[in-house]
Write a protein that holds these residues in place. Structure first.
Motif, short mmCIF file in Angstrom:
data_model
loop_
_atom_site.label_atom_id
_atom_site.label_comp_id
_atom_site.label_asym_id
_atom_site.label_seq_id
_atom_site.Cartn_x
_atom_site.Cartn_y
_atom_site.Cartn_z
N THR A 223 0.75 -1.12 0.06
CA THR A 223 -0.03 -0.18 0.08
C THR A 223 0.85 1.22 0.06
O THR A 223 0.54 2.21 -0.78
CB THR A 223 -0.94 0.01 1.35
N HIS A 224 1.88 1.46 0.85
CA HIS A 224 2.90 2.50 0.72
C HIS A 224 3.75 2.75 -0.47
O HIS A 224 3.74 3.69 -0.99
CB HIS A 224 3.75 2.19 1.99
N VAL A 225 3.98 1.26 -1.18
CA VAL A 225 4.54 1.67 -2.35
C VAL A 225 3.76 2.08 -3.52
O VAL A 225 4.21 3.07 -3.87
CB VAL A 225 5.12 0.42 -2.86
N ALA A 226 2.48 1.81 -3.28
CA ALA A 226 1.44 2.53 -4.35
C ALA A 226 1.19 4.10 -3.99
O ALA A 226 1.11 4.70 -4.82
CB ALA A 226 0.32 1.70 -4.32
N GLU A 227 1.39 4.26 -2.78
CA GLU A 227 0.95 5.67 -2.56
C GLU A 227 2.35 6.56 -2.94
O GLU A 227 2.08 7.53 -3.20
CB GLU A 227 0.76 5.81 -1.07
N VAL A 228 3.62 5.78 -2.88
CA VAL A 228 4.70 6.62 -3.14
C VAL A 228 4.41 6.80 -4.68
O VAL A 228 4.80 8.19 -5.25
CB VAL A 228 6.02 5.89 -2.95
N GLU A 229 4.10 5.83 -5.58
CA GLU A 229 3.92 6.04 -6.97
C GLU A 229 3.03 7.21 -7.35
O GLU A 229 3.01 7.89 -8.14
CB GLU A 229 3.55 4.69 -7.46
N ARG A 230 1.81 7.34 -6.61
CA ARG A 230 0.77 8.15 -6.70
C ARG A 230 1.44 9.47 -6.54
O ARG A 230 1.09 10.69 -7.17
CB ARG A 230 -0.29 7.69 -5.98
N GLN A 231 2.25 9.61 -5.20
CA GLN A 231 2.70 10.84 -4.99
C GLN A 231 3.56 11.29 -6.18
O GLN A 231 3.81 12.68 -6.60
CB GLN A 231 3.26 10.87 -3.81
N LEU A 232 4.29 10.50 -6.77
CA LEU A 232 5.32 10.95 -7.77
C LEU A 232 4.73 11.62 -8.92
O LEU A 232 5.20 12.56 -9.84
CB LEU A 232 5.95 9.88 -8.31
N GLU A 233 3.30 11.34 -9.16
CA GLU A 233 2.44 11.92 -10.24
C GLU A 233 1.74 13.18 -9.89
O GLU A 233 1.14 13.88 -10.81
CB GLU A 233 1.40 10.92 -10.64
N GLN A 234 1.75 13.40 -8.73
CA GLN A 234 1.15 14.87 -8.23
C GLN A 234 1.63 16.03 -8.46
O GLN A 234 3.02 16.15 -8.88
CB GLN A 234 0.81 14.82 -6.66
N LYS A 235 0.87 16.97 -8.52
CA LYS A 235 1.62 18.35 -8.91
C LYS A 235 1.98 19.21 -7.59
O LYS A 235 1.10 18.70 -6.46
CB LYS A 235 0.62 19.32 -9.57
N GLY A 236 2.89 20.06 -7.57
CA GLY A 236 3.12 20.93 -6.31
C GLY A 236 4.16 19.89 -5.43
O GLY A 236 4.65 18.84 -5.88
N PRO A 237 4.40 20.47 -4.25
CA PRO A 237 5.53 19.91 -3.39
C PRO A 237 4.95 18.68 -3.11
O PRO A 237 3.92 18.65 -2.39
CB PRO A 237 5.78 20.92 -2.32
N ILE A 238 6.01 17.60 -3.01
CA ILE A 238 5.72 16.21 -2.40
C ILE A 238 6.63 15.68 -1.44
O ILE A 238 6.55 14.75 -1.09
CB ILE A 238 5.41 15.35 -3.57
N GLY A 239 7.78 16.47 -1.42
CA GLY A 239 8.97 15.92 -0.45
C GLY A 239 8.53 15.56 0.87
O GLY A 239 9.05 14.47 1.48
N ARG A 240 7.76 16.34 1.62
CA ARG A 240 7.63 16.04 3.06
C ARG A 240 6.39 15.09 3.07
O ARG A 240 6.69 14.02 3.91
CB ARG A 240 6.80 17.23 3.66
N ARG A 241 5.60 14.85 2.27
CA ARG A 241 4.80 13.64 2.19
C ARG A 241 5.65 12.17 1.75
O ARG A 241 5.46 10.93 2.39
CB ARG A 241 3.67 13.76 0.98
N LEU A 242 6.57 12.16 0.95
CA LEU A 242 7.45 11.19 0.60
C LEU A 242 8.39 10.79 1.72
O LEU A 242 8.57 9.66 2.09
CB LEU A 242 8.32 11.42 -0.65
N ASP A 243 8.89 11.71 2.60
CA ASP A 243 9.68 11.50 3.54
C ASP A 243 8.66 10.68 4.58
O ASP A 243 9.30 9.66 5.30
CB ASP A 243 10.16 12.80 4.07
N PHE A 244 7.69 11.03 5.10
CA PHE A 244 6.79 10.41 5.90
C PHE A 244 6.42 8.89 5.24
O PHE A 244 6.58 8.00 6.25
CB PHE A 244 5.33 11.12 5.97
N LEU A 245 6.32 8.83 3.98
CA LEU A 245 5.82 7.47 3.81
C LEU A 245 7.02 6.41 3.80
O LEU A 245 7.08 5.41 3.93
CB LEU A 245 5.44 7.29 2.11
#
Length: 287
Positions: A223-245
């Motif tokens: 599930t976390h791997v899928a969410e990382v993949e989804r975040q990589l497609e998002q617009k805007g800053p994603i660094g903090r979210r990826l760090d949490f994941l």
């Protein structure tokens, strides 16, 4: 669209009044942290530059350096014709009124206020050029951060694929691991079976099987791997979210390691933690 926080951009503008050279450098930082090095004559541009950065970037330490070189007349002294003519008229009047009065030589004339033209460029014109120059340099910086971010996204996706491969390997091994564990435990207890309560023995076997069952951890990892993949497609800053994941992925990998009962799952857990740490290092540079 993944953006890195590391980039460099430079723009130069040449005009008859001089040269402007603007550089922007950015590196990773938890928040947006701009630093400015501006000439005193253009210090008032800092507010506009700072606001443009705030509207465009979300994170990163950004160093802005603006250099201004006023144009000179090829190293020669510039004489003001109007002032020199006015001075010549005044000297002619003095000679007419006082015929014997000593007249100044050429060097003395140059020292007279206003004869040498020391006027600099119109700073309003320079400011009007500096603002779009900053915007153009900032545009290049963002493009550089985007290119670097694309490379980081490729590296992260490669490691996500490796994480999924490890998850698949543990799932493949689990029936064999559980069966082997069950068999070995029965063999060890076979000699003492007559001394143990059969119900107690069965309860212990069920408890041990439950402890070795890591389906829940594997599901959360996926599930976390899928969410990382989804975040990589998002617009805007994603660094903090990826760090949490990455923290969550590491938590599940640690649990998998603690529940390991054979060397094969231990090796998978170790490999997972290595991959997660590699991703985390790359994510430190993502906006």
């Amino acid at each position: 669209m993944t953006h890195s926080m590391t980039a460099f951009a430079r723009q130069v503008h040449d005009a008859d009044w001089g040269r402007l050279e603007l550089e922007l450098r950015s590196v990773n930082q938890r928040y947006l942290e701009p630093h400015f090095r501006l000439p005193e004559s253009l210090r008032d541009l800092e507010t506009a530059f700072r606001e443009a950065l705030r509207k465009t970037l979300a994170r990163g330490k950004v160093e802005c350096s603006l250099r201004f070189e006023p144009a000179g007349p090829d190293g020669r002294l510039a004489v003001s014709p109007e002032r020199l003519e006015a001075l010549a008229v005044a000297l002619a009047e003095i000679r007419h009124a006082v015929p014997g009065a000593p007249m100044p030589d050429a060097l003395a004339l140059l020292e007279h206020p206003g004869v040498l033209d020391t006027r600099g460029p119109d700073m309003d014109i320079v400011r009007a050029v500096a603002l779009p120059l900053f915007q153009a340099t900032l545009h290049d910086l963002v493009a550089g951060r985007r290119r670097e971010g694309d490379k980081l996204a490729v590296l992260i996706r490669e490691r996500l694929a490796a994480v999924n491969a490890q998850i698949g390997e543990v799932r493949r091994l689990m029936p064999e691991i559980l069966e082997r564990q069950h068999t070995q435990l029965l063999e060890r207890l076979d000699t003492a079976r007559s001394e143990l309560d059969p119900q107690r023995l069965e309860a212990e076997l069920v408890l041990l099987a439950h402890k070795a069952d890591v389906d829940e951890e594997l599901d959360r990892l996926a599930t976390h791997v899928a969410e990382v993949e989804r975040q990589l497609e998002q617009k805007g800053p994603i660094g903090r979210r990826l760090d949490f994941l990455m923290q969550e992925l590491n938590r599940e990998a640690n649990t998998l390691s603690s529940k390991s009962v054979v060397a094969s799952t231990t090796r998978c857990a170790v490999e997972l933690k290595v991959l997660i740490e590699q991703m985390r290092e790359q994510i430190q540079n993502i906006e």
